[in-house]
Design an enzyme around this catalytic site. Structure first.
Site, short mmCIF file in Angstrom:
data_model
loop_
_atom_site.label_atom_id
_atom_site.label_comp_id
_atom_site.label_asym_id
_atom_site.label_seq_id
_atom_site.Cartn_x
_atom_site.Cartn_y
_atom_site.Cartn_z
NE ARG A 1 -3.97 -0.35 0.57
CZ ARG A 1 -5.07 -0.57 1.29
NH1 ARG A 1 -5.28 -1.72 1.85
NH2 ARG A 1 -5.97 0.37 1.42
NE ARG B 1 -6.32 6.09 3.81
CZ ARG B 1 -7.11 5.40 4.59
NH1 ARG B 1 -8.27 5.87 4.94
NH2 ARG B 1 -6.75 4.22 5.05
NE ARG C 1 -8.70 9.18 0.68
CZ ARG C 1 -9.43 9.51 1.75
NH1 ARG C 1 -9.40 10.73 2.23
NH2 ARG C 1 -10.20 8.59 2.31
CE1 TYR D 1 -13.40 -5.86 2.84
CE2 TYR D 1 -11.83 -7.30 1.74
CZ TYR D 1 -12.11 -6.32 2.68
OH TYR D 1 -11.11 -5.81 3.45
#
Ligand code: CP3
Length: 342
Positions: free
Chosen positions: A27, A31, A40, A153
């Site tokens: 990742r 962020r 974003r 999910y």
């Protein structure tokens, strides 16, 4: 496919001797980076994934700053269920939300094995655009979720501490669960083949929720499907299997034909080498939260970790994805410590 100028990562995957191990971070585009946060604010999550110009820009952002030895395409594992006619939303502050989860045989009837070129063509365009931006500097990694993690999910409909509804489907309606896992597997194989055709140099499968299963159930609901993926892809590109919480399966995973196995921080380097019988490249395993330690400690930890795994057949990484609250200088210290290892 041309070999990138920096081929440390590909050498480590082949088990060749290297001057220092390669490094990247799971990742790594995300962020904790101010330049990511700027984009974003302007574009929602799936717009970022579906616009090759944005996805390729986000992919190269961490490389400009830190110079990792591999890039990983900015995308998400949930684009696969989305392409299979399972609606997926990404809710800010909440995470993935699937409004119509798959919980019965009837629900399964709606799930399709799509033509990946029609439904996921934007990913292959993003691969091509990213390769142009990388200009042969480092290898590009393509990825997918494991069938089990995608089932989690698709059935649960959102993130969960225990994925109880997903496990309930497996244990109460195993034939429905297996049919869903096979559809996901077939789609994933076609998807990863097309990614290789588009030019990615290597592949990683994220089994983020493998650790929810006990060892026997792991073989039945996760590993057998990842084995199909490795069988179909291993002659086209090196494959890394990352199972979070799956140290108990390292020994079986080492027999799949994968080139490397990811390890999380709950398994020591010594135990991971022992379980995988010293035969396969390992990747990991710094606790992502440990990047909150002082820089001097991060540097010392990295040296100790490389000494623990050994510099060969080893890819330095975190034991799971980087957290949004990691200071940028701490991420830099992690990468720099590997690059100055000798
Ligand atoms: O490594 C990279 O930088 C490439 C990009 C990447 C993303 N997701 C972007 C993303 C990768 C490799 C993934 C994989 C992924 N996605 C996994 C497997 C790896 C892991 O962490 O276990 C999983 C389980 C997902 C599903 C997913 N996507 C979740 C649970 C979330 C929400 C949690 C969160 O971090 O907010 C996402 C959203 C997501 N995927 C973000 C990013 C950068 C953050 C949301 C945003 O940017 O708006």
């Amino acid at each position: 496919m041309t070999t990138p100028k920096n081929d440390l990562y590909l050498k480590a995957l082949r088990g060749e001797t290297v001057s220092r191990p390669p490094v990247w971070m799971m990742r790594q585009a995300g962020r904790y980076l101010p330049e990511f946060m700027e984009l974003r604010e302007k574009y929602d999550f799936f717009t970022r994934c579906q616009t090759p110009e944005l996805a390729s820009e986000i992919t190269v952002q961490p490389l400009r700053r830190f110079g990792m030895d591999a890039a990983i395409l900015f995308s998400d594992i949930l684009v696969v269920p989305q392409a299979m006619n399972i609606e997926v939303e990404m809710r800010p502050g909440f995470g993935p939300y699937l409004p119509n989860p798959i919980r019965t045989k009837e629900d399964l009837g709606r799930v399709v094995v799509p033509d990946v070129h029609e439904t996921l063509g934007y990913v292959f365009d993003a691969v091509k655009m990213t390769l142009e931006k990388l200009d042969n500097s480092v290898p590009l990694i393509g990825f997918a979720g494991s069938p089990w993690t995608i089932l989690c999910y698709s059935v649960q409909g959102q993130g969960s501490k225990n994925f109880d509804l997903a496990k309930s489907l497996c244990f109460s309606q195993p034939e429905v669960a297996h049919a869903l896992l096979q559809k996901i597997t077939d789609t994933t194989i076609a998807y990863l083949k097309a990614k290789v055709d588009a030019g990615v140099h290597a592949l990683q499968i994220f089994d983020s929720w493998g650790g929810m299963l006990g060892p026997e159930d792991y073989n039945e609901f996760s590993l057998q499907y990842m084995r199909q993926i490795v069988d179909a892809l291993k002659d086209l590109a090196p494959v890394t299997l990352f199972g979070k919480g799956c140290w108990f399966a390292l020994s079986d995973m080492a027999e799949t034909g994968a080139s490397a196995l990811g390890v999380d921080w709950t398994c020591s380097p010594r135990n991971a080498r022992y379980l995988s019988k010293g035969k396969i490249t390992l990747q990991g395993n710094y606790d992502p939260a440990r990047l909150l330690s002082p820089v001097s400690r991060i540097k010392a930890d990295v040296r100790q970790m490389i000494d623990g795994f050994g510099k060969d057949r080893y890819i330095v990484n975190l034991g799971h994805g980087i957290l949004p609250n990691i200071p940028v200088e701490h991420a830099k210290a992690f990468i720099d410590a590997v690059k100055s290892y000798h």
